[in-house]
Write a protein that holds these residues in place. Structure first.
Motif, short mmCIF file in Angstrom:
data_model
loop_
_atom_site.label_atom_id
_atom_site.label_comp_id
_atom_site.label_asym_id
_atom_site.label_seq_id
_atom_site.Cartn_x
_atom_site.Cartn_y
_atom_site.Cartn_z
N PHE A 142 57.49 56.79 -35.21
CA PHE A 142 56.90 55.64 -34.54
C PHE A 142 56.09 54.88 -35.58
O PHE A 142 55.58 55.46 -36.54
N ALA A 143 56.03 53.58 -35.39
CA ALA A 143 55.33 52.72 -36.34
C ALA A 143 54.45 51.77 -35.55
O ALA A 143 54.86 51.26 -34.50
N LEU A 144 53.24 51.54 -36.02
CA LEU A 144 52.33 50.60 -35.37
C LEU A 144 51.87 49.57 -36.39
O LEU A 144 51.59 49.94 -37.55
N HIS A 145 51.78 48.34 -35.96
CA HIS A 145 51.26 47.27 -36.83
C HIS A 145 50.23 46.48 -36.04
O HIS A 145 50.49 46.04 -34.91
N CYS A 146 49.07 46.29 -36.65
CA CYS A 146 47.97 45.61 -35.95
C CYS A 146 48.03 44.10 -36.18
O CYS A 146 47.99 43.63 -37.31
N ILE A 147 48.12 43.37 -35.06
CA ILE A 147 48.01 41.90 -35.13
C ILE A 147 46.54 41.51 -34.94
O ILE A 147 45.99 40.74 -35.72
N HIS A 148 45.90 42.11 -33.91
CA HIS A 148 44.46 41.93 -33.72
C HIS A 148 43.86 43.25 -33.29
O HIS A 148 44.40 43.88 -32.35
N PRO A 149 42.78 43.69 -33.91
CA PRO A 149 42.10 44.89 -33.40
C PRO A 149 41.30 44.55 -32.14
O PRO A 149 41.09 43.37 -31.83
N ALA A 150 40.86 45.58 -31.42
CA ALA A 150 40.01 45.37 -30.25
C ALA A 150 38.61 44.96 -30.72
O ALA A 150 38.24 45.18 -31.88
N ALA A 151 37.83 44.41 -29.81
CA ALA A 151 36.44 44.09 -30.15
C ALA A 151 35.69 45.38 -30.45
O ALA A 151 34.94 45.47 -31.42
N THR A 152 35.92 46.41 -29.64
CA THR A 152 35.35 47.74 -29.93
C THR A 152 36.37 48.81 -29.56
O THR A 152 37.15 48.65 -28.62
N GLY A 153 36.35 49.91 -30.30
CA GLY A 153 37.20 51.06 -30.02
C GLY A 153 38.65 50.84 -30.41
O GLY A 153 38.98 49.93 -31.18
N GLY A 154 39.52 51.70 -29.87
CA GLY A 154 40.96 51.58 -30.11
C GLY A 154 41.44 52.27 -31.37
O GLY A 154 42.55 52.01 -31.81
#
Ligand SMILES: [Fe+2]
Length: 297
Positions: A142-154
């Motif tokens: 599985f692969a994940l790519h971040c477009i926008h992080p959360a304001a907090t956590g995640g």
């Protein structure tokens, strides 16, 4: 089915593999020494060497972290391009997808998709992706790519099942015997109005892929599994405790925009998160594949 000699907990092959794996566990794929920088369009002369290194780190340590040198116009196109470049072509989108091969994970609570935890802001416990899949469609990556992080956590935590196997043998070899029995877990049928429709399935926690490497299917969501016997259920409960006690082998990563991970479908969990209405929502592109990443050039 018994695991092959390399993973049997006692042979000289196993001892040699264990030594090697523990040595590589001293390095962190998230460290500066192993960080991979890529151009989104893979046009830089360094990119082939970086892709080669990325695939090697995934094979040895279970996952690799990369970051883009700049933010492209269309992240989806470039993430698909990256995945294709490392031979990730046979995807498993499930029934919910947002492009040819990727799903866009964000908080969709209150919608039909929001019935599924990945599409909420809730925490997700330890699991491998597709633990309920048909054996012919076992996920290898599985692969994940971040477009926008959360304001907090995640944040994401990762733990290689190879290190879990070593811990279980060190603790009690019978645990591995119980969890590598054929059909030791039953994954109940599921049908819903999004189009999921699968029969009861059976799997083992540890197994051998056709190429000789170790594989694993697991989730701590115990309501999703029936175990073949009380002993097997107890062994699975020990796994939960052993995962928790092996925090030194867990890697916690909070992906920022333009960063991503490529994995060989190792154990992972997600911290709960919250979005800020004034900022973009947390958005992660996820790909799931039947292959492990390889770079041929
Ligand atoms: Fe997952």
């Amino acid at each position: 089915m018994a695991l092959p000699e390399k993973y049997d907990g006692k042979s000289s092959d196993y001892r040699a593999w264990r030594t090697q794996r523990l040595k590589s566990a001293e390095r962190s794929p998230g460290s500066a020494a192993q960080s991979i920088t890529l151009t989104p369009e893979l046009k830089h002369e360094q990119d082939p060497a970086s892709l080669h290194k990325l695939c090697e780190i995934v094979r040895e340590q279970g996952y690799a972290l990369y970051q883009w040198s700049e933010q492209p116009e269309n992240a989806t196109t470039n993430v698909e391009q990256l995945h294709r470049a490392i031979s990730l072509t046979q995807h498993d989108r499930g029934v919910v997808s947002d492009s040819a091969s990727l799903s866009l994970l964000k908080d969709l609570s209150g919608t039909a998709r929001g019935k599924y935890i990945p599409y909420t802001s809730q925490a997700m416990g330890w699991h491998t992706d597709g633990y309920y899949n048909d054996p012919k469609k076992t996920l290898r990556c599985f692969a994940l790519h971040c477009i926008h992080p959360a304001a907090t956590g995640g944040s994401l935590s990762l733990l290689d099942y190879e290190l879990l196997l070593i811990s279980l043998y060190d603790e009690d070899p019978d645990l591995v015997l119980l969890l590598s029995q054929n059909h030791c877990m039953k994954l109940p049928a599921n049908k819903d109005d999004l189009g999921h429709d699968r029969p009861d399935r059976y799997a083992s926690v540890f197994f051998n892929h056709a190429d000789g490497s170790l594989g694993s299917r697991f989730t701590t969501r115990s309501k999703n599994i029936s175990w073949i016997s009380p002993d097997t259920r107890a062994a699975a409960e020990r796994v939960n405790e052993i995962i928790a006690s092996n925090s030194h082998w867990q890697h916690n990563i909070r992906l920022t925009a333009g960063q991503g991970v490529i994995t060989r479908n190792i154990l992972h969990r997600r911290e709960a998160f919250s979005d800020d209405k004034k900022l973009p929502q947390r958005q992660m592109l996820r790909g799931r594949y039947l292959q492990t990443p390889q770079y041929a050039n």
